[in-house]
Design a protein around this motif. Structure first.
Motif, short mmCIF file in Angstrom:
data_model
loop_
_atom_site.label_atom_id
_atom_site.label_comp_id
_atom_site.label_asym_id
_atom_site.label_seq_id
_atom_site.Cartn_x
_atom_site.Cartn_y
_atom_site.Cartn_z
N UNK A 66 37.31 112.03 -70.23
CA UNK A 66 35.85 111.94 -70.21
C UNK A 66 35.37 110.90 -69.21
N UNK A 67 34.21 111.15 -68.62
CA UNK A 67 33.64 110.25 -67.62
C UNK A 67 32.36 109.64 -68.18
N UNK A 68 32.35 108.29 -68.36
CA UNK A 68 31.10 107.61 -68.74
C UNK A 68 30.31 107.25 -67.49
N UNK A 69 29.01 107.23 -67.62
CA UNK A 69 28.18 106.96 -66.46
C UNK A 69 26.87 106.32 -66.89
N UNK A 70 26.45 105.27 -66.17
CA UNK A 70 25.14 104.69 -66.40
C UNK A 70 24.36 104.71 -65.09
N UNK A 71 23.09 104.36 -65.14
CA UNK A 71 22.11 104.44 -64.04
C UNK A 71 21.61 105.87 -63.88
N UNK A 72 20.31 106.04 -64.10
CA UNK A 72 19.73 107.38 -64.16
C UNK A 72 19.89 108.16 -62.86
N UNK A 73 19.76 107.50 -61.71
CA UNK A 73 19.93 108.21 -60.45
C UNK A 73 21.35 108.70 -60.26
N UNK A 74 22.32 107.85 -60.62
CA UNK A 74 23.72 108.25 -60.52
C UNK A 74 24.02 109.40 -61.47
N UNK A 75 23.43 109.37 -62.65
CA UNK A 75 23.64 110.45 -63.63
C UNK A 75 23.08 111.76 -63.09
N UNK A 76 21.87 111.72 -62.55
CA UNK A 76 21.28 112.95 -62.00
C UNK A 76 22.14 113.54 -60.90
N UNK A 77 22.60 112.70 -60.00
CA UNK A 77 23.42 113.20 -58.88
C UNK A 77 24.75 113.74 -59.40
N UNK A 78 25.35 113.05 -60.33
CA UNK A 78 26.63 113.50 -60.89
C UNK A 78 26.46 114.87 -61.55
N UNK A 79 25.42 115.01 -62.36
CA UNK A 79 25.23 116.28 -63.06
C UNK A 79 24.88 117.41 -62.10
N UNK A 80 24.09 117.11 -61.07
CA UNK A 80 23.75 118.14 -60.09
C UNK A 80 25.00 118.61 -59.36
N UNK A 81 25.86 117.68 -58.99
CA UNK A 81 27.11 118.06 -58.33
C UNK A 81 28.02 118.83 -59.29
N UNK A 82 27.97 118.48 -60.54
CA UNK A 82 28.83 119.14 -61.55
C UNK A 82 28.52 120.63 -61.64
N UNK A 83 27.22 120.97 -61.62
CA UNK A 83 26.85 122.37 -61.81
C UNK A 83 26.48 123.07 -60.49
#
Length: 230
Positions: A66-83
């Motif tokens: 599992x990958x933990x992540x904080x910072x809303x901008x980083x989360x948005x970019x991570x999720x966008x790249x994920x899908x």
């Protein structure tokens, strides 16, 4: 499954907006920032800056732990790249999205946040500080209005994480001393995003979690605004 550590703030709304748009399965773990739950050791192990939102992706792209992540901008970019959605894959389109995402993280959010603080929460009303941040918020609204004069969304014709990042900071425009009638292109953009079904679902979650906590009492003020270096 995405575990979302969340409270009903603009930065929290960014992530529920994305997850509702994407249709990714997620479960919410409320973190009541008015009660100091952001300082709990379990939360700090995910979000060392003791701020919401944070996530744990239990099913990372490509597998693995599992990958933990904080910072809303980083989360948005991570999720966008994920899908593979809400951020273009081509270099030009991706650059357009990223610059407006970072613009929100470095400008609109912090300046509007200081606007909120000095206008609503500060124990002493300081006219210079209030005027400073209301005026800077107005300038940033003007930047968005000009940008949106010839395009549907901040990065072009497609809805992106840049729009999701900015929208929740425009929602409290009246509280920020702003009138959207002064920025018609921004108002058109704002109204269009407000009408999206995913946006409505994301904001409806606020009623099931809680409202943004009052910081009128001294205890809440100390929790939210009194943290020092230690």
């Amino acid at each position: 499954m995405i575990d979302l550590y969340y409270w009903t703030t603009p930065n929290g709304h960014k992530i529920t907006m994305f997850l509702e748009e994407a249709g990714l399965p997620y479960r919410i773990h409320p973190v009541n920032i008015g009660k100091g739950e952001q300082f709990a050791p379990d939360f700090l192990s995910i979000a060392p800056n003791n701020r919401i939102p944070a996530i744990v992706d239990n099913e990372p792209k490509g597998g693995g732990a599992p990958i933990p992540l904080f910072e809303s901008g980083a989360i948005l970019l991570y999720l966008a790249d994920k899908i593979g959605r809400f951020v273009p894959s081509d270099p030009h389109g991706r650059a357009e999205v990223l610059q407006w995402l970072f613009w929100q993280m470095g400008g609109l959010g912090p300046m509007a946040g200081q606007n909120h603080h000095f206008s609503a929460y500060a124990p002493e009303k300081i006219p210079y500080a209030i005027d400073r941040y209301v005026r800077e918020t107005r300038r940033l609204y003007g930047v968005m209005d000009k940008r949106l004069a010839d395009r549907a969304f901040l990065a072009g014709d497609s809805y992106s994480i840049a729009d999701m990042a900015c929208y929740p900071w425009i929602v409290p425009h009246e509280r920020q001393g702003q009138d959207l009638a002064d920025t018609p292109n921004l108002k058109r953009w704002f109204d269009a995003i407000a009408e999206r079904s995913a946006t409505r679902r994301a904001y409806a979650l606020s009623d099931t979690i809680n409202t943004v906590p009052s910081v009128s009492d001294e205890e809440s003020r100390k929790i939210l605004f009194g943290q020092g270096a230690k």
